[in-house]
Design a protein around this motif. Sequence first.
Motif, PDB file in Angstrom:
ATOM      1  N   PHE A 245      15.741  34.864  33.738  1.00 22.66           N
ATOM      2  CA  PHE A 245      16.697  35.951  33.952  1.00 22.66           C
ATOM      3  C   PHE A 245      17.198  36.481  32.615  1.00 22.66           C
ATOM      4  O   PHE A 245      17.349  35.726  31.646  1.00 22.66           O
ATOM      5  CB  PHE A 245      17.906  35.458  34.759  1.00 22.66           C
ATOM      6  N   LYS A 246      17.482  37.768  32.613  1.00 22.81           N
ATOM      7  CA  LYS A 246      18.183  38.384  31.488  1.00 22.81           C
ATOM      8  C   LYS A 246      19.427  39.042  32.054  1.00 22.81           C
ATOM      9  O   LYS A 246      19.352  39.856  32.973  1.00 22.81           O
ATOM     10  CB  LYS A 246      17.323  39.424  30.779  1.00 22.81           C
ATOM     11  N   ILE A 247      20.578  38.673  31.495  1.00 20.54           N
ATOM     12  CA  ILE A 247      21.844  39.240  31.948  1.00 20.54           C
ATOM     13  C   ILE A 247      22.486  39.998  30.796  1.00 20.54           C
ATOM     14  O   ILE A 247      22.473  39.541  29.644  1.00 20.54           O
ATOM     15  CB  ILE A 247      22.791  38.135  32.480  1.00 20.54           C
ATOM     16  N   THR A 248      23.035  41.182  31.119  1.00 18.21           N
ATOM     17  CA  THR A 248      23.752  41.994  30.131  1.00 18.21           C
ATOM     18  C   THR A 248      25.146  42.272  30.672  1.00 18.21           C
ATOM     19  O   THR A 248      25.304  42.885  31.737  1.00 18.21           O
ATOM     20  CB  THR A 248      23.032  43.319  29.866  1.00 18.21           C
ATOM     21  N   VAL A 249      26.169  41.809  29.934  1.00 20.94           N
ATOM     22  CA  VAL A 249      27.550  41.970  30.379  1.00 20.94           C
ATOM     23  C   VAL A 249      28.055  43.367  30.030  1.00 20.94           C
ATOM     24  O   VAL A 249      27.943  43.811  28.888  1.00 20.94           O
ATOM     25  CB  VAL A 249      28.462  40.900  29.728  1.00 20.94           C
ATOM     26  N   LYS A 250      28.624  44.049  31.010  1.00 22.23           N
ATOM     27  CA  LYS A 250      29.113  45.421  30.805  1.00 22.23           C
ATOM     28  C   LYS A 250      30.637  45.494  30.856  1.00 22.23           C
ATOM     29  O   LYS A 250      31.239  46.415  30.297  1.00 22.23           O
ATOM     30  CB  LYS A 250      28.513  46.343  31.871  1.00 22.23           C
ATOM     31  N   GLN A 251      31.256  44.526  31.540  1.00 22.06           N
ATOM     32  CA  GLN A 251      32.726  44.513  31.605  1.00 22.06           C
ATOM     33  C   GLN A 251      33.188  43.096  31.900  1.00 22.06           C
ATOM     34  O   GLN A 251      32.555  42.367  32.666  1.00 22.06           O
ATOM     35  CB  GLN A 251      33.223  45.471  32.694  1.00 22.06           C
ATOM     36  N   ILE A 252      34.311  42.731  31.273  1.00 22.68           N
ATOM     37  CA  ILE A 252      34.941  41.429  31.527  1.00 22.68           C
ATOM     38  C   ILE A 252      36.412  41.680  31.837  1.00 22.68           C
ATOM     39  O   ILE A 252      37.125  42.311  31.055  1.00 22.68           O
ATOM     40  CB  ILE A 252      34.826  40.481  30.304  1.00 22.68           C
ATOM     41  N   GLU A 253      36.851  41.189  32.976  1.00 24.13           N
ATOM     42  CA  GLU A 253      38.250  41.368  33.386  1.00 24.13           C
ATOM     43  C   GLU A 253      38.883  40.016  33.663  1.00 24.13           C
ATOM     44  O   GLU A 253      38.301  39.170  34.340  1.00 24.13           O
ATOM     45  CB  GLU A 253      38.328  42.238  34.650  1.00 24.13           C
ATOM     46  N   TRP A 254      40.067  39.831  33.118  1.00 23.63           N
ATOM     47  CA  TRP A 254      40.756  38.558  33.329  1.00 23.63           C
ATOM     48  C   TRP A 254      41.708  38.677  34.533  1.00 23.63           C
ATOM     49  O   TRP A 254      42.210  39.757  34.847  1.00 23.63           O
ATOM     50  CB  TRP A 254      41.529  38.134  32.074  1.00 23.63           C
ATOM     51  N   PRO A 255      41.930  37.558  35.227  1.00 24.71           N
ATOM     52  CA  PRO A 255      42.744  37.605  36.439  1.00 24.71           C
ATOM     53  C   PRO A 255      44.234  37.502  36.136  1.00 24.71           C
ATOM     54  O   PRO A 255      44.667  36.682  35.317  1.00 24.71           O
ATOM     55  CB  PRO A 255      42.278  36.377  37.220  1.00 24.71           C
ATOM     56  N   HIS A 256      45.007  38.337  36.784  1.00 25.22           N
ATOM     57  CA  HIS A 256      46.453  38.232  36.684  1.00 25.22           C
ATOM     58  C   HIS A 256      47.018  37.918  38.066  1.00 25.22           C
ATOM     59  O   HIS A 256      46.819  38.673  39.020  1.00 25.22           O
ATOM     60  CB  HIS A 256      47.074  39.535  36.164  1.00 25.22           C
ATOM     61  N   LEU A 257      47.683  36.786  38.150  1.00 21.23           N
ATOM     62  CA  LEU A 257      48.292  36.380  39.416  1.00 21.23           C
ATOM     63  C   LEU A 257      49.739  36.861  39.459  1.00 21.23           C
ATOM     64  O   LEU A 257      50.453  36.782  38.451  1.00 21.23           O
ATOM     65  CB  LEU A 257      48.253  34.862  39.564  1.00 21.23           C
TER      66      LEU A 257
END
Length: 453
Positions: A245-257
Motif C-alpha cells: 500500500f501507498k498512503i498519502t496524508v492530505k489532512q490531519i485533525e485532532w479531536p476536541h472533546l
Amino acid sequence: MATVIENLGKLERKVTLAVPQAEVEQEKQQRLVKLSKTVKMSGFRPGKVPMKMVEKQYGQQVEMEVRFDKAARLFFDITKEQDVKVAGQPRFEVKTEGVADGEVAFDATFEVYPEVKIGDLSGAELVRTKTDITDAEVEKTVDILRKQRVHYHPRGEKGEHGDGDGDVVAKNGDRITADFVGTIDGVEFAGGKAEDFAFVLGEGRMLSEFEAAAVGLKVGESKTFPLTFPEDYHGKEVAGKTAEFKITVKQIEWPHLPEVNEAFATSLGIPGGSLEKMRSDIRDNLEREVKRRTHAMLKDQVMEALLKASELDVPKALVEQDQERLVEMARRDLEQRGMPNAKNMPIPAEMFAQQAERRVKLGLILAEIVKANGLEAKPEQIKAEIEDFAKSYEDPKEVMRWYYGDQQRLAEMEAYVLENNVVNFVCGKAKVTEKAVSFEELTAANEGNGQAA
C-alpha cells in the motif's frame, strides 16, 4: 351418540366427519346465486349471466368450498362438545370408502395439547448477579457521551480550542483524510484504492498495519508499506494475501472533546444544565440497564431449569406454525436491512426447527405453570412496569399513552410481566445464590450470551 375421536398416538387424533349432500347442495346453490350477481362473463352484463353458465364455470369449486366449510364447522362443534383442546390446524382429507349414501365425508387428523408435568424445582441452582453502579461507572458514561460529541480541528492551526498542542504529526485519536492505493504483485485490486478517505486512528476501522503506517506522518507525506490480509478477511479475493500500500496524508485533525459543564449538560437535555442532575440521571439509567441485564440472565437460567424439570410431548403442528413465524420474522429483518426482494427470499423453515421446538415447549410450560399457580399479570403490575420504563424518557406521560393506546404493545408488556412472575415463582422454589460482578463483567456476559445491549 357422540362422534368417536380415534387416538392415533401420543398427541395425534382422527375423527370422521359426515355431511349430508343435500345440505351441501342447498348451500352451494345459495352461494352460486350470490355469486351470479357480481360475476363477469364476456357478452353479458354483470348480474345477467345465466345460472347454468355460472354453475358450469364455478359449481365444482363452490361445492368443494362448501364441503370443507361444513366439515370445519362440524369439527369445531364436535371438539368443543367433547372439550378437546386442538393444537394447531386440522388436516382434512376426503373420505371415499365406507361413506353412506347421500353423505360426503372427511377424515380430520389433528393434534391435541399435551399434558405438561413440571417436576421438583427445589434442586435447580440459579445465580442472581448483583452489580452496584459506582461513581467510576458514571464518569465512564460521561466520557462516552463526550466522545459521541467530539469535533475535530486541523492540527497546527490555531482556533477557538487551540492548535492540538502545536504538534503536526498524526496520532491515535486523530481523524486522517488520505489517498491510498494497494497492489498485489504490482496489480491494483477491487477495494484497494480510495481518494479523500477519512478515518479515525485507533478506532479499528482499518487493519492495524494500515493505522500503524499512518501514525507519525504529516500532511503531504506518503508512506509505502506491506499489509497482509487475515485468512478470514471478508474480501475473499485478497484474504491471506500480502499487498503493498501507498498512503498519502492530505489532512490531519485532532479531536476536541466538550468540557463537562452546564452547556454540556444542557446539550443532553438536562434542565438548567445541572451537572448534579446529569450524573443522577446517568446513574438511574445505568441502574435500569443493570436491572434489565441481570433479569435477562436470571430469566435464561429459569427457562433452562423449567425445560430440564418438565416432561411433555410437543405438538408438531405448533412447531411448524412457529417455524413459519420465524421465517416471516427473518424476512422482515432482511427487508429492514435493505435486502432486495426480501419478501420473496426462499428461507427454509427447517433451519428454525430446533428454535421453534424450544419456543413452543417453553410456551406450553409457562402456560401450565401460570395456570397452576395463578401467576397471571395483574393490571397494577403492568402499569408499574410501564411507569418504570417511562422514567427514562423526557415525557413519561406520553410514553404511558403510547403503551395504553395500542393493544399489541400492551400485550407485549403483559407477557413481560408474566415472565417476571414465573421467574420470581421459580426463584422461590430453587436454590439461588448471589454473585457480585462489575458493570464491565455484566456487559461482557450479556454480549457473550447474545443478549441485546
